[in-house]
Scaffold this active site. Structure first.
Site, mmCIF file in Angstrom:
data_model
loop_
_atom_site.group_PDB
_atom_site.id
_atom_site.type_symbol
_atom_site.label_atom_id
_atom_site.label_comp_id
_atom_site.label_asym_id
_atom_site.label_seq_id
_atom_site.Cartn_x
_atom_site.Cartn_y
_atom_site.Cartn_z
ATOM 1 N N LYS B 80 0.844 -1.200 0.000
ATOM 2 C CA LYS B 80 0.000 0.000 0.000
ATOM 3 C C LYS B 80 0.881 1.253 0.000
ATOM 4 O O LYS B 80 1.947 1.265 0.634
ATOM 5 C CB LYS B 80 -0.893 -0.030 1.247
ATOM 6 C CG LYS B 80 -1.984 1.038 1.283
ATOM 7 C CD LYS B 80 -2.874 0.838 2.519
ATOM 8 C CE LYS B 80 -3.959 1.894 2.629
ATOM 9 N NZ LYS B 80 -4.809 1.698 3.820
ATOM 10 N N SER B 155 -9.726 1.751 3.004
ATOM 11 C CA SER B 155 -8.852 2.490 2.129
ATOM 12 C C SER B 155 -7.819 1.650 1.381
ATOM 13 O O SER B 155 -7.220 2.143 0.424
ATOM 14 C CB SER B 155 -8.114 3.550 2.952
ATOM 15 O OG SER B 155 -7.248 2.938 3.885
ATOM 16 N N SER B 179 -9.874 -0.653 7.173
ATOM 17 C CA SER B 179 -9.287 -0.419 5.848
ATOM 18 C C SER B 179 -8.608 -1.612 5.194
ATOM 19 O O SER B 179 -8.265 -1.548 4.024
ATOM 20 C CB SER B 179 -8.283 0.740 5.917
ATOM 21 O OG SER B 179 -8.957 1.970 5.844
#
Lengths: 497, 503, 101
Positions: B80, B155, B179
């Site tokens: 990420k 996210s 997330s």
């Protein structure tokens, strides 16, 4: 209306002390002053995304040490908070500090006043935080930011508003300066910003015996003046603000009050030797303190407290009293020996090794002090051991060397690290007890100086001076190795008188 | 689709170790897959093709030289874009860090690489991890590989979509309020948020520091265990990481938990729940019961989900979470000011305040600004006690509920999200509705406990369904074993979207 | 709970504290959204939290301390590689007065 002359300064002090750790508070960058800008930084002290603080154990212990020396309580539980404000020398735009649960609280420091009295000044708290970097203003059109100092451990000591005069402020500031150096937790070099003062100054208008009693008077606005980094600027600031308040009271009367005007931030301008307005209460910061989620709280148990207490040892005031009492030295000498702790430690160790205190003191404050002065360091830092000092003092006491030779040996000792005995022998500085050898020098001196010999023999008012002259001549011939007592004895024998 | 892409991370690791497949071949196949598919999915912000091939060749050399290989040797993974790498950019999908090159590796990035993993690239996310749909990225909205008109969740939407679309063997993401778990649920993969402190946060760009945790997104439970083992552990650079041994998660994985006690969270099983998701949870109950587990109804009163007169869901936990997370975020994001790194306004500014305020106004997206503002408000003088402090107290109550529940249970069972992946643009107008996507996941972060989202098949409309299992602190081993029991019994694993089959 | 009014003045004040420039229109929109979100947060007021210990950390960790041993700093060029504006070894910003604190 209260008469303007019926006023009493009421001053509290915040003192910032940079701790002399090897590394910064929350990262392991070097804590070092004076290097090129931004050479001691890393993701943590630049506040880069993703970086996290890890606290420096030494800094925590140094702070505990100061707090305990200030008679503070070290609570069992202490934590970290973030204090938010934007400034380019504060890369995260928050400072890791301690808000409601500081490392040490509720202490006091007794400060000396003229006339031999002391006054007890309350310490509210001493808490640990990180220093900001430095904004450099040498550029014409912009400011430069150096983060070498960012994250250096900073101890903030806050007093109660117990100081009542400029004299008290200065006595407190000096005592604090001596204390942190004594404890070895900071060099407290003010030019380098390692110790900075922040007075909060107000005047109580009314009965000076009833400060804080609202029925008996009122306060003028509180002026907070930040970042004073010399005793001179502190003294000047306090006096300037007191005078300024006096003038405002005369001009505005009751309108010049804390209730009406509030607290203000002022800055000291070195070039103007005066203060200038920076910020009023309506522009006060909202620091939005909240618990620092990246750091664990610190829990201090008795064992830890005791371990630190043991490191503190004897404090300067107690040591000075002991020196006066036990070593029978003068007040001035005692002061000079208690400027820092290693110097007194050296003395005590030499005495413990069997040397006479007074002789050690003479050596330390004589040749020792002059060498330290040349080098700009403390006496304890000129690198002599208690064993060397004790041995030299004993040689003096036993008449093995004279004072002149002792000074030479001292200097050589500092230079080479050899023992005084070895140096004295190698350099021929040992006192000569051989009557035959000294006799030869006495004979030479007599032969060379007939006039003086005659003056001695003639007696009268020239005799004493001539005898002294001859003694000096013999000493010179001996290269300082003879002792004056021996020389004089032989001169007497040969010349009579 | 190549056979390599069909292997699990564990399977690929073993194939490489056995010499059946080379790390270079595997990496090449994945890079090709990204090339072919990421135009449609937009999972990646940046690809390190050359570097990845170089690393893969090193692994192959190491193997042929007979050297010991790490637990992830040759396994291509995605990271990420809020996890710092000393190579490439770490942008957090924000304009303010668009060109930020971290000068260091996050501990997790370092651990992945020392285990031999090949980092293929950095994945898209909601800006600074603030969002539940990956629509808040300053660059691109990532698409759900199951239906590209739907969001992948967020996210960590980029990581979830990349795993689901076979554009990496596994990925890491971060979870502050769901997330990892929510996008895993939306994309039909396994997403694990470990116990707070199990995985180092050093190098993870902070959102809510007391809530953030890095964890794996993977195709099955075994891969999750494999990745967790590689990234977990104490780190002296993170004062909140915990110094306790990391169990061999994989070794015990296939051993069912004896006398497993599954707590069914009463408050989360309400009528407001989407029917298909409710059915998925009910099915999971049956699976556990059939496996001999005891099902116990438990109560988490302070995480309760209510429906108000207007039909809107509400929960104390959501209110508590948004105060704690935004307060921390307002402080964590104060550093992006255009002075030491990151975006600085090109405008001529009068003073430093203008420099800060304009750089930040230009660099942050709307949702990030909203949260910074909310957090600043919650901490500001006069509001601190009513909001931030109150939230910290409610957080304690939420945690106490979990402690009580775990007195009688080994794991808790509940939904991940109130619905399946929603359509792109469906919730962007109303921030509060978007916040409610996290209604079943945020309590876990507030309490610091681990949670895992496991695929539970597909809805009628072909979108993934999921269930969530929660464990007590540091009980990842039990949690993973319980998840594996479900996976084996349900037979639902390694779901493959059409888009992959077409490729 | 506290008396409050989410008006433009409050939004402007918070925006200044947070250092985010905004147009009147943005402040207006944000004010509206804020009111809704804050009303939602007010729900916490329903809970009795008297005597409840605030929970700032997820886990109860204490005394994480590092030894005072120097580690490696970044070379200046690496440390400042991301700086938007520099003057030699300094970060460059518009004129400010003094140091913080």
């Amino acid at each position: 209306m209260t008469k303007p002359d019926n006023t009493q300064p009421v001053i509290g002090l915040e003192i910032h002390v940079e701790l002399a750790t090897e590394t910064k508070m929350f990262c392991r960058c070097a804590n070092r002053f004076g290097d090129p800008p931004n050479t001691h930084t890393c993701p943590v002290c630049i506040g880069m995304p993703g970086s996290l603080p890890v606290m420096n154990k030494k800094a925590v212990e140094y702070s505990m040490k100061v707090g305990m020396a200030l008679n503070c309580t070290v609570p069992e539980f202490t934590k970290w908070d973030r204090k938010s404000y934007y400034y380019p020398d504060l890369p995260k735009n928050y400072q890791i500090s301690q808000y409601d649960l500081p490392l040490t609280i509720d202490g006091h420091l007794d400060i000396p006043l003229t006339g031999g009295q002391t006054k007890r000044i309350g310490i509210t708290r001493a808490h640990l935080e990180e220093d900001a970097g430095k904004n450099v203003h040498d550029f014409p059109a912009h400011t430069g930011v150096d983060l070498n100092r960012a994250g250096v451990p900073l101890l903030e000591i806050v007093t109660e508003p117990h100081l009542r005069s400029v004299e008290e402020v200065m006595s407190f500031a000096r005592a604090m300066h001596r204390l942190v150096r004594w404890l070895g937790v900071s060099q407290a070099n003010m030019e380098m910003g390692q110790m900075r003062f922040e007075p909060n100054i107000s005047l109580w208008v009314g009965d000076p015996e009833k400060v804080f009693d609202e029925s008996a008077g009122y306060f003028t606005p509180i002026f907070e003046v930040k970042n004073l980094n010399s005793f001179r600027s502190l003294e000047r600031t306090c006096q300037w603000v007191i005078d300024y308040h006096q003038a405002r009271i005369a001009e505005k009367g009751r309108g010049w009050s804390l209730a009406d005007v509030g607290k203000q931030n002022w800055g000291f301008r070195d070039d103007l030797n005066a203060c200038e307005f920076q910020r009023g209460k309506e522009e006060a910061h909202d620091y939005r303190y909240f618990p620092e989620p990246d750091l664990a709280p610190v829990v201090v148990d008795d064992a830890w407290r005791e371990r630190i207490a043991k490191q503190i040892g004897e404090l300067p005031i107690a040591r000075k009293a002991r020196y006066l009492d036990k070593y029978k030295i003068s007040e001035k000498e005692a002061d000079a020996l208690t400027l820092d702790s290693p110097t007194g430690d050296l003395l005590d160790a030499a005495v413990a090794a069997g040397a006479e205190a007074k002789r050690c003191v003479n050596l330390m404050l004589g040749k020792g002090a002059s060498i330290a002065n040349e080098r700009g360091c403390r006496i304890a830092e000129i690198r002599i051991t208690p064993e060397q000092l004790a041995e030299l003092a004993k040689m003096l006491a036993g008449g093995k060397v004279n004072a002149t030779a002792a000074d030479k040996i001292f200097a050589k000792m500092v230079e080479t690290g050899d023992t005084p005995g070895k140096i004295a022998e190698a350099e021929g500085l040992l006192a000569i007890f051989d009557a035959g050898k000294i006799g030869e020098w006495v004979d030479q001196a007599i032969a060379k100086n007939p006039q003086a010999v005659e003056d001695v023999r003639a007696g009268g008012k020239k005799q004493k001076k001539a005898f002294g002259f001859l003694t000096g001549q013999v000493m010179q011939l001996s290269g300082g190795a003879a002792t004056p007592a021996q020389v004089q004895k032989l001169l007497h024998e040969k010349l009579g008188g | 689709m190549s056979d390599i892409l069909n292997l699990s991370a564990l399977g690929l690791r073993d194939a490489i170790a056995a010499g059946e497949v080379s790390a270079a071949e595997a990496t090449r196949d994945y890079l090709d897959a990204i090339e072919a598919m990421d135009k449609k999915v937009c999972a990646y912000n940046e690809i390190f093709a050359e570097r990845a091939m170089g690393r893969a060749e090193e692994i192959d050399k190491k193997r042929s030289a007979g050297k010991t290989l790490g637990a992830l040797a040759g396994v291509p993974v995605a990271v990420k874009d809020n996890i710092c790498t000393s190579f490439g950019r770490t942008s957090c999908s924000s304009k303010i860090l668009e060109n930020f090159h971290a000068p260091y590796d996050a501990t997790v990035a370092g651990k992945l690489e020392s285990a031999g993993a090949i980092i293929l690239g950095k994945t898209n996310m909601d800006e600074f991890a603030m969002g539940s749909s990956t629509e808040n990225s300053a660059f691109n909205a990532t698409r759900n590989p199951w239906d590209t008109s739907h969001v992948p969740g967020g996210s960590s939407g980029g990581s979830a979509a990349a795993v689901a679309a076979r554009m990496c063997a596994a990925a890491v993401g971060s979870d502050t309020g769901g997330s990892i778990r929510q996008p895993a649920a939306f994309c039909g993969v396994v997403g694990l948020k470990p116990t707070y402190g199990r995985v180092s946060r050093y190098g993870l760009v902070a959102f809510g520091s007391s809530l953030d945790q890095i964890g794996p997104l993977a195709r099955d439970v075994a891969d999750s265990a494999l990745l967790l083992g590689a990234i977990a552990g104490h780190d002296t650079h993170d004062s909140t990481s915990i110094d306790r041994p990391v169990p061999e998660y994989l070794a015990s994985l296939d051993k069912p938990v004896e006398k497993l006690r599954v707590g069914l969270v009463k408050e989360f099983h309400s009528e407001s729940l989407d029917d298909e998701i409710r059915a998925a949870v009910d099915k999971a109950v049956k699976i556990y019961r059939d496996a001999g587990a005891e099902i116990i109804e438990v109560s988490l009163p302070h995480s309760r989900v209510d429906t108000d007169e207007g039909g809107q869901l509400s929960s104390y936990a959501v209110a508590c979470y948004y105060l704690v997370a935004t307060a921390e975020a307002s402080s964590n994001l104060a550093r992006y000011d255009g002075v030491h790194y990151g975006h600085r306004t090109a405008d001529k500014v009068g003073d430093i305040i203008e420099l800060y305020s304009r750089s930040r106004a230009e660099g942050f997206g709307d949702e990030v600004k909203r949260r910074i503002m909310l957090g600043t408000y919650a901490l500001s003088s006069g509001y601190y006690d009513a909001y931030y402090l109150k939230a910290l107290k409610v957080r304690r109550l939420i945690k106490n509920d979990f402690d009580k529940a775990f007195e009688n249970c080994d794991v808790l069972l509940c939904p991940v999200a109130p619905e399946t992946a929603f359509k792109i643009g469906e919730k962007t107008a109303d921030p509060l509705t978007m916040y409610l996507s996290d209604i079943y996941t945020i309590s876990v972060n507030l309490a610091g406990i681990p949670g895992v989202s496991i695929p539970a098949g597909l809805s009628e409309s072909g979108l993934p369904l999921a269930v969530q299992l929660l464990g007590n602190v540091f009980a990842e081993e039990t949690l993973l074993r319980a998840a594996r029991m479900y996976e084996m019994a349900s037979g639902i694993t390694r779901l493959t979207p059409e888009i992959v089959k077409e490729n | 709970m506290t008396e409050k009014k989410i008006d433009r003045k409050l939004i402007r004040h918070i925006a200044l504290l947070a250092r985010i420039e905004m147009t009147d229109e943005q402040a207006e929109t944000l004010g509206r959204q804020f009111a809704g979100i804050v009303a939602y947060m007010d729900k916490l007021g329903e809970l009795d939290t008297d005597g409840v210990e605030p929970m700032a950390h997820a886990l109860d960790v204490r005394n994480v301390l590092a030894e005072d041993t120097p580690g490696r700093s970044l070379p200046v060029e690496q440390a400042m590689a991301n700086a938007p504006a520099r003057d030699g070894g300094f970060y460059k910003v518009p004129k400010v007065i003094g140091d913080s604190q």
